[in-house]
Design an enzyme around this catalytic site. Structure first.
Site, mmCIF file in Angstrom:
data_model
loop_
_atom_site.group_PDB
_atom_site.id
_atom_site.type_symbol
_atom_site.label_atom_id
_atom_site.label_comp_id
_atom_site.label_asym_id
_atom_site.label_seq_id
_atom_site.Cartn_x
_atom_site.Cartn_y
_atom_site.Cartn_z
ATOM 1 N N ASP A 139 38.561 88.706 34.964
ATOM 2 C CA ASP A 139 38.485 88.792 33.509
ATOM 3 C C ASP A 139 37.195 88.168 32.992
ATOM 4 O O ASP A 139 36.558 88.696 32.072
ATOM 5 C CB ASP A 139 39.723 88.167 32.855
ATOM 6 C CG ASP A 139 40.185 86.889 33.531
ATOM 7 O OD1 ASP A 139 39.576 86.478 34.542
ATOM 8 O OD2 ASP A 139 41.172 86.296 33.049
ATOM 9 N N ASP A 190 36.571 99.436 40.775
ATOM 10 C CA ASP A 190 36.610 100.699 40.042
ATOM 11 C C ASP A 190 36.346 100.451 38.563
ATOM 12 O O ASP A 190 35.531 101.136 37.922
ATOM 13 C CB ASP A 190 37.983 101.353 40.252
ATOM 14 C CG ASP A 190 38.040 102.790 39.768
ATOM 15 O OD1 ASP A 190 37.024 103.302 39.277
ATOM 16 O OD2 ASP A 190 39.107 103.400 39.889
ATOM 17 N N ASP A 223 32.430 100.941 36.408
ATOM 18 C CA ASP A 223 32.317 101.850 35.265
ATOM 19 C C ASP A 223 31.873 101.095 34.014
ATOM 20 O O ASP A 223 31.111 101.621 33.195
ATOM 21 C CB ASP A 223 33.644 102.555 35.009
ATOM 22 C CG ASP A 223 33.870 103.739 35.939
ATOM 23 O OD1 ASP A 223 32.989 103.989 36.786
ATOM 24 O OD2 ASP A 223 34.905 104.397 35.831
#
Length: 351
Positions: free
Chosen positions: A217, A241, A245
């Site tokens: 986080d 993943d 992005d």
């Protein structure tokens, strides 16, 4: 012996951006055999599965695999019994043993204004995300009933060691020699094993590299507020993943980001898979306006990591940079250039 490259156009804009990339490949590699196969949604339509045994076998025989894009709303489903294009990707990664996904993120000064972040935040960012690709929750046991569902996240020491080694070796080639290992060790047992294994490998083999641990986080926040703080990021499959992005948007468009998926480097080496990280963009498919630059940069990674042609890779990357410096802008970058015009600009920059 000719270099053998398997190409997988896939779906949506895939065929449109792959065609000029193959032309570039043939410009850089004189003696090359290109073998095209259907994959993803196109393969579901033709064969009922996203990846056939024959295509997987062809990929295993290749020196490298070049993939354009897969997926689209036509094949979206929540029915676990129906095939999805993404299953082809997972099957290809598993079948080839591609455990390391490399995603370089380097915003170009010419595109700073295209980024949603202020230029003073992204200026000087040059990072590499190293994502574990064949373990974790994506490949764990899955259960589902009418009222509950579960996905098992599991990692072994061996899986963690080999991806961490890839990251440490990559960091030895950077100016900063720094690895940020991203986990959720305050909550997850898999992350505690991850951290313990990364620390042990660092102490045993890579003490010359700086190692830090970042909770996922916090890493997500730091990528937006202070991306320059990162050099090489290594993390597990799901976190990688998402974070890769997120990092893609530092460049101004996900249409600018390439990736390389690599496996065993021993003899015989595993053929790598090279692909842009963007999707198939079915809303613009067939219009000739797709941005091919991430596909071109994926070819550069193929030249570098798949065929050991470093000077050729640098030449292609420099040509993309030059074309952008000279004003090339596709629609996703706020301009009007078509796929053909973007290709012509890169070819002109190559000289």
């Amino acid at each position: 012996m000719a270099t053998r490259i398997v190409t997988l156009p896939g779906d949506g804009i895939g065929p449109e951006i792959l065609a000029p990339t193959v032309d570039l490949l043939q410009r850089f590699v004189a003696d090359v055999e290109v073998e095209e196969h259907v994959f993803g949604g196109a393969s579901i339509d033709a064969h009922g599965t996203a990846l056939t045994d024959d295509v997987l076998a062809a990929c295993k025989r290749a020196d490298a695999v070049l993939l354009a894009a897969v997926g689209g709303p036509k094949w979206d489903t929540t029915d676990a019994t129906k095939p999805r294009p993404e299953q082809g990707l997972l099957g290809l990664r598993k079948g080839l043993g591609l455990y390391a996904n490399l995603r370089p993120v380097r915003p170009l000064p010419a595109l700073y204004d295209a980024s949603p972040l202020r230029r003073e935040i992204i200026d000087g960012t040059d990072l590499l995300v190293v994502r574990e690709l064949t373990g974790g929750i994506y490949f764990g046991e899955k259960t589902r009933t009418e009222t509950t569902a579960s996905d098992l996240c599991a990692y072994s020491v061996e899986e963690i060691e080999r991806i961490a080694r890839t990251a440490f070796e990559a960091a030895r080639k950077t100016a900063r020699h720094k690895v940020s290992s991203v986990d959720k060790a305050n909550v997850l047992e898999t992350s505690r094993l991850w951290r313990q294994t990364v620390v042990a490998l660092h102490e045993a083999e890579f003490s010359d590299v700086t190692l830090e641990h970042v909770l996922v986080d916090n890493a997500a926040m730091q990528l937006i507020s202070n991306p320059r703080s990162f050099d090489v990021i290594v993390t597990e499959n799901l976190f990688g993943d998402i974070l890769s992005d997120e990092a893609a948007m530092l460049t101004g468009s996900i249409g600018m980001l390439p990736s390389a998926s690599l496996g065993r480097r021993s003899d015989p080496p595993t053929p790598g898979l090279f692909e842009p990280v963007h999707g198939s963009a079915p809303d613009i498919a067939g219009q000739g306006v797709a941005n091919p630059l991430a596909m071109f940069l994926s070819l550069a990674l193929l030249l570098r990591h798949g065929l050991a042609l470093e000077s050729e890779a640098l030449a292609l990357e420099s040509a993309v940079d030059k074309a952008l410096d000279q004003g090339l802008r596709t629609r996703d970058l706020g301009g009007t250039a078509s796929t053909a015009e973007a290709t012509a600009a890169v070819l002109a920059a190559l000289g």
